[in-house]
Design an enzyme around this catalytic site. Structure first.
Site, PDB file in Angstrom:
ATOM      1  N   LYS A  83       0.850  -1.195   0.000  1.00 12.50           N
ATOM      2  CA  LYS A  83       0.000   0.000   0.000  1.00 12.50           C
ATOM      3  C   LYS A  83       0.884   1.242   0.000  1.00 12.50           C
ATOM      4  O   LYS A  83       1.755   1.399   0.850  1.00 12.50           O
ATOM      5  CB  LYS A  83      -0.838   0.001   1.273  1.00 12.50           C
ATOM      6  CG  LYS A  83      -2.324  -0.010   1.027  1.00 12.50           C
ATOM      7  CD  LYS A  83      -3.032  -0.014   2.349  1.00 12.50           C
ATOM      8  CE  LYS A  83      -4.496   0.236   2.172  1.00 12.50           C
ATOM      9  NZ  LYS A  83      -5.179   0.322   3.455  1.00 12.50           N
TER      10      LYS A  83
HETATM   11  C1  E4P Z   1      -8.542   0.424   3.706  1.00 14.69           C
HETATM   12  O1  E4P Z   1      -7.744   0.145   2.864  1.00 14.69           O
HETATM   13  C2  E4P Z   1      -8.577   1.736   4.394  1.00 14.69           C
HETATM   14  O2  E4P Z   1      -7.378   1.975   5.047  1.00 14.69           O
HETATM   15  C3  E4P Z   1      -9.752   1.772   5.340  1.00 14.69           C
HETATM   16  O3  E4P Z   1     -10.888   1.282   4.652  1.00 14.69           O
HETATM   17  C4  E4P Z   1     -10.009   3.138   5.948  1.00 14.69           C
HETATM   18  O4  E4P Z   1     -11.239   3.114   6.618  1.00 14.69           O
HETATM   19  P1  E4P Z   1     -11.671   4.248   7.665  1.00 14.69           P
HETATM   20  O5  E4P Z   1     -11.863   5.528   6.909  1.00 14.69           O
HETATM   21  O6  E4P Z   1     -12.962   3.746   8.253  1.00 14.69           O
HETATM   22  O7  E4P Z   1     -10.563   4.355   8.661  1.00 14.69           O
END
Ligand code: E4P
Length: 216
Positions: A83
């Site tokens: 990521k």
């Molecule tokens: C996933 O890849 C993201 O990091 C995650 O869905 C973020 O979610 P949030 O906005 O609820 O923290």
């Protein structure tokens, strides 16, 4: 639409995988921090449970640092997808990593032009953050729909991974606008299968069956 679980909790991941519907997992530093575990060990453990892509995030913010971290993290397990945040240095890193065959999930996407640049750089996945846009009064699902349209119009193969999905309605909307993947918290994963009329109907069928099952 593929289902990824958005968690670093092993019990949740095991439960989801046992149901046979989970295609992958996404994590981020905040989700890992909640678990109070060693990052590398947990990523490898998750990869061993899940038979699909597992996103693990870099923490460097310069291109060279992200590339170096990504090379290391991607070597931990064949399921790892690295990521990378959607910042200029991140796009440069994605370009290099794509040329090396390292899969990336470009995260923290909040506009269709950002998503376009991530696709041009060669990201494997783009993660528009639906809930966080809704939080500030913008339409998060509309962004997913715009990215879908732009990618289809221009033939980009980057997969649209709807992220920051907070409830069942987000999941339904992601499905309807053509996201390739929805990454969802375990609680939401449990909610989307449920319908009170299914439970009520099943109870009635089973009660009626009791009345006739012994008739020969
Ligand atoms: C996933 O890849 C993201 O990091 C995650 O869905 C973020 O979610 P949030 O906005 O609820 O923290």
């Amino acid at each position: 639409m593929k289902i990824f679980l958005d968690t670093a909790n092993l019990d949740e991941i095991r439960a989801g995988v046992e149901q046979g519907l989970v295609d992958g997992v996404t994590t981020n530093p905040s989700l890992v921090a909640k678990e109070q575990c060693k990052f590398k060990d947990r990523v490898i453990e998750i990869c061993e449970v899940v038979g699909g892509p597992v996103s693990a995030e870099v923490t460097a913010t310069d291109t060279a640092g992200m590339i170096s971290e990504a090379r290391e993290i991607s070597g931990w397990h064949q399921h790892v997808v690295v990521k990378i945040p959607l910042i200029p240095a991140g796009l440069s890193a994605i370009r290099v990593l794509a040329q090396e065959g390292i899969r990336t999930n470009c995260t923290l996407c909040f506009s269709v032009t950002q998503a376009w640049l991530a696709a041009k750089a060669g990201a494997t996945y783009i993660s528009p953050f639906v809930g966080r846009l809704d939080d500030i009064g913008h339409d998060g699902i509309e962004l997913v729909a715009e990215i879908r349209e732009a990618y289809d119009q221009h033939g980009y193969m980057t997969e649209v991974l709807a992220a920051s999905l907070r409830h069942a309605m987000h999941v339904k909307q992601a499905l309807l606008v053509g996201a390739d993947v929805a990454t969802i918290p375990f609680k939401v994963f449990q909610q989307v299968v449920k319908h009170p009329l299914t439970d009520k109907g099943l109870s009635a069928f089973l009660a009626d069956w009791e009345k006739v099952k012994d008739i020969v």
